[in-house]
Design a protein around this motif. Sequence first.
Motif, mmCIF file in Angstrom:
data_model
loop_
_atom_site.group_PDB
_atom_site.id
_atom_site.type_symbol
_atom_site.label_atom_id
_atom_site.label_comp_id
_atom_site.label_asym_id
_atom_site.label_seq_id
_atom_site.Cartn_x
_atom_site.Cartn_y
_atom_site.Cartn_z
ATOM 1 N N GLU A 4 0.874 -0.999 -0.035
ATOM 2 C CA GLU A 4 0.193 -0.233 -0.071
ATOM 3 C C GLU A 4 0.564 1.483 -0.170
ATOM 4 O O GLU A 4 0.550 1.857 -0.562
ATOM 5 C CB GLU A 4 -0.779 -0.044 1.206
ATOM 6 N N LEU A 5 1.794 1.388 0.843
ATOM 7 C CA LEU A 5 2.656 2.532 0.897
ATOM 8 C C LEU A 5 3.291 2.456 -0.413
ATOM 9 O O LEU A 5 3.292 4.203 -1.153
ATOM 10 C CB LEU A 5 4.192 2.311 1.489
ATOM 11 N N VAL A 6 3.570 1.262 -1.584
ATOM 12 C CA VAL A 6 4.318 1.763 -2.723
ATOM 13 C C VAL A 6 3.099 1.915 -3.920
ATOM 14 O O VAL A 6 3.098 3.092 -4.400
ATOM 15 C CB VAL A 6 4.948 0.094 -3.801
ATOM 16 N N SER A 11 0.460 7.631 -6.382
ATOM 17 C CA SER A 11 -0.777 7.677 -6.626
ATOM 18 C C SER A 11 -1.207 8.826 -7.141
ATOM 19 O O SER A 11 -0.252 10.041 -6.668
ATOM 20 C CB SER A 11 -1.732 8.028 -5.439
ATOM 21 N N PRO A 12 -1.750 9.449 -8.061
ATOM 22 C CA PRO A 12 -1.927 11.347 -8.601
ATOM 23 C C PRO A 12 -2.759 11.373 -7.614
ATOM 24 O O PRO A 12 -2.705 12.664 -7.329
ATOM 25 C CB PRO A 12 -3.223 10.908 -10.180
ATOM 26 N N ASN A 13 -3.274 10.656 -6.694
ATOM 27 C CA ASN A 13 -4.211 11.947 -5.671
ATOM 28 C C ASN A 13 -2.999 12.128 -4.635
ATOM 29 O O ASN A 13 -3.689 12.732 -3.218
ATOM 30 C CB ASN A 13 -4.986 11.086 -4.502
ATOM 31 N N ARG A 14 -1.525 11.293 -4.399
ATOM 32 C CA ARG A 14 -0.791 11.416 -3.651
ATOM 33 C C ARG A 14 -1.755 13.597 -3.166
ATOM 34 O O ARG A 14 -1.083 14.283 -3.151
ATOM 35 C CB ARG A 14 0.834 11.174 -4.181
ATOM 36 N N GLY A 21 6.462 6.797 2.914
ATOM 37 C CA GLY A 21 6.731 4.652 1.890
ATOM 38 C C GLY A 21 8.461 4.770 2.952
ATOM 39 O O GLY A 21 8.468 3.565 3.812
ATOM 40 N N ALA A 22 8.563 5.573 2.194
ATOM 41 C CA ALA A 22 10.806 5.641 2.862
ATOM 42 C C ALA A 22 10.960 5.883 4.141
ATOM 43 O O ALA A 22 11.710 4.835 4.750
ATOM 44 C CB ALA A 22 10.834 6.626 2.690
ATOM 45 N N LEU A 23 9.906 6.825 4.970
ATOM 46 C CA LEU A 23 10.020 7.105 6.624
ATOM 47 C C LEU A 23 9.357 6.292 7.289
ATOM 48 O O LEU A 23 9.843 5.752 7.960
ATOM 49 C CB LEU A 23 9.491 7.739 6.623
ATOM 50 N N LEU A 66 10.652 -1.087 -3.247
ATOM 51 C CA LEU A 66 10.951 -1.215 -2.299
ATOM 52 C C LEU A 66 12.519 -1.190 -2.195
ATOM 53 O O LEU A 66 13.024 -1.001 -1.044
ATOM 54 C CB LEU A 66 9.997 -2.772 -1.816
ATOM 55 N N ALA A 67 12.798 -2.088 -3.046
ATOM 56 C CA ALA A 67 14.084 -2.102 -3.116
ATOM 57 C C ALA A 67 14.810 -0.319 -2.727
ATOM 58 O O ALA A 67 15.663 -0.839 -2.207
ATOM 59 C CB ALA A 67 15.165 -2.321 -3.870
#
Length: 101
Positions: A4-6, A11-14, A21-23, A66-67
């Motif tokens: 879900e984080l990725v 997402s265009p609605n970000r 995600g990184a945090l 993720l990597a």
Amino acid sequence: VMKELVHAEHSPNRLSVVNVGALVLKDMVLLDQDYVANALKLLGNASFWASEGFDVADMAPLLAQLAEWFADIPDGLNVLEKGLGLENLGKDKEEVKRSAY
């Protein structure tokens, strides 16, 4: 959660310019590195994706993102090695991303 984080990142609605995600992954690794590696192991398994009804075509780009995030996290390379069975990862982000899928 990682999946879900990725999806939220792309997402265009970000709503945020911060890389949430990184945090979140950084804190997850700090709290329980082994648990995160086990969750990553599931995400790296195509039969898990199929059993959960996920589109397997999304697997490679998700693992690449993720990597990239794990490459920037202290002990993140250890999580990739444990979770995806990757060994001898270099410090180059592009190499790490290619190795993930």
